[in-house]
Design a protein around this motif. Sequence first.
Motif, mmCIF file in Angstrom:
data_model
loop_
_atom_site.group_PDB
_atom_site.id
_atom_site.type_symbol
_atom_site.label_atom_id
_atom_site.label_comp_id
_atom_site.label_asym_id
_atom_site.label_seq_id
_atom_site.Cartn_x
_atom_site.Cartn_y
_atom_site.Cartn_z
ATOM 1 N N UNK A 202 0.895 -0.985 -0.441
ATOM 2 C CA UNK A 202 -0.027 0.140 -0.362
ATOM 3 C C UNK A 202 0.532 1.155 -0.291
ATOM 4 N N UNK A 203 2.277 1.165 0.932
ATOM 5 C CA UNK A 203 2.771 2.785 0.759
ATOM 6 C C UNK A 203 3.603 2.665 -0.301
ATOM 7 N N UNK A 204 3.865 1.759 -1.253
ATOM 8 C CA UNK A 204 4.432 2.161 -2.882
ATOM 9 C C UNK A 204 3.928 2.191 -3.861
ATOM 10 N N UNK A 205 2.357 2.213 -3.544
ATOM 11 C CA UNK A 205 1.792 2.687 -4.374
ATOM 12 C C UNK A 205 0.966 3.852 -4.058
ATOM 13 N N UNK A 206 1.020 4.410 -2.883
ATOM 14 C CA UNK A 206 0.253 5.411 -2.627
ATOM 15 C C UNK A 206 1.330 6.622 -3.281
ATOM 16 N N UNK A 207 2.782 5.861 -2.718
ATOM 17 C CA UNK A 207 4.481 6.938 -3.233
ATOM 18 C C UNK A 207 3.450 7.089 -4.532
ATOM 19 N N UNK A 208 3.585 5.880 -5.587
ATOM 20 C CA UNK A 208 3.905 5.601 -6.561
ATOM 21 C C UNK A 208 1.955 7.173 -7.115
ATOM 22 N N UNK A 209 1.018 7.181 -6.589
ATOM 23 C CA UNK A 209 -0.070 7.788 -6.944
ATOM 24 C C UNK A 209 0.855 8.997 -6.983
ATOM 25 N N UNK A 210 1.184 9.442 -5.789
ATOM 26 C CA UNK A 210 1.720 11.235 -5.440
ATOM 27 C C UNK A 210 2.158 11.289 -6.356
ATOM 28 N N UNK A 211 3.783 10.457 -6.726
ATOM 29 C CA UNK A 211 4.392 11.007 -7.506
ATOM 30 C C UNK A 211 4.295 11.687 -8.615
#
Length: 398
Positions: A202-211
């Motif tokens: 989830x954390x990795x996906x959040x980072x990808x989305x926000x980037x």
Amino acid sequence: MNTALLSARKRTGTGELRALTSMLGEPALAWQVAIAKKFGCERIICLCDAPIPEIIELQRKFEGQGGEFHAIRSSLQLVALLRSDDALLMIQDGLIVEPDLAKSVLVDDGKLRKAILTLEVGSELTEASPADFERIDATRCWAGIATMRAAHLQQLADLPSDGDVFSLSLRLALQSRTGMIPLHLDVEPEADWLLASDAASISLREKSLLDRALPAPRWTAPFPAIASKLVGMAAKQGYLNVAPASAVIAGILAIAAIAIVALGYAAIGLSVASLAALFGCFYINASLTKSAIWGEGQADVFHRYFRILLDSLAIISLVLALKFDPIALASLPIFTVGLFWLAERNASPRVAPFWNDRTLHLATLAICAAYGVLSEGLALLGLLALVQSLWRVTKASD
């Protein structure tokens, strides 16, 4: 009618429903509903053991937007709801995908293609969750998304009611010769195609989305850059919905600044005006980020009018701070702010954000007001903006 079949039954290793695992403050099921909307689904059918409050809230929201939402418990209820001419989108329990990637392979000329997305056997995702990415044959596994004719699922009425609805539906689609499309993921597939089963994914996906979604901070404009960072922090906690509140706060502060300046406290009033500009910047960044992530939010033209409104209120504060002494100075803030807009339009991408940083400009002018040199500060900033504009125009003509 396009119908989406979702599920909220499977649980994570900690015992929580996978569909309720939070990402950027929203449950995985909400992300699936958003994906279904992008695919043109007008009806959501969600398999669950009980209509828990989170599902009821999603139901109210979706129905408030004109759609249908049904929370059901059995395959017999599913068969009763489906129409033979429906197009069915089926998404695995807790699967969160990149909408544009899925849309690029499943939508053709605005219509859903009838297909089963597949992954190669032995891929990272299939090895990590073999039960969710069910094996189809010797070389392919289900990728967690399939589109099919709803008529195929009428046979569920003849199958055991305690069977896995998704697995049975997949088999029925395969027996009906629904086509298969291989899914090719990037180097980090978990960033675009993941199961909401653990915090790391989830954390990795959040980072990808926000980037992808956050406006890139440029430190030539420090306060918009700070606002962008704050928006990122708020997004991770699920607070992007406070964006409209920040717009209201910005307006209240801008009006309060006018009142404070009118009372004779120019430096304090302009400081409050700079704070209003910061809240306004947060609102615009948050709104743009929400729009990029969810496909919702205000149009760019609205943000432009909002900036004009805040600048107009700031000009009023500056005019009052000058005390019309001499009266010709009353026009100086109008010319200066106008030159800011002109310089922003004519500046390079690296420098342009500086001329949009109204928080910095007003804070600087508040310091000037405290030392009795407000008119000189306005003239100097306006002169710098004019030089910037003329330099770019001269350089372009050469």
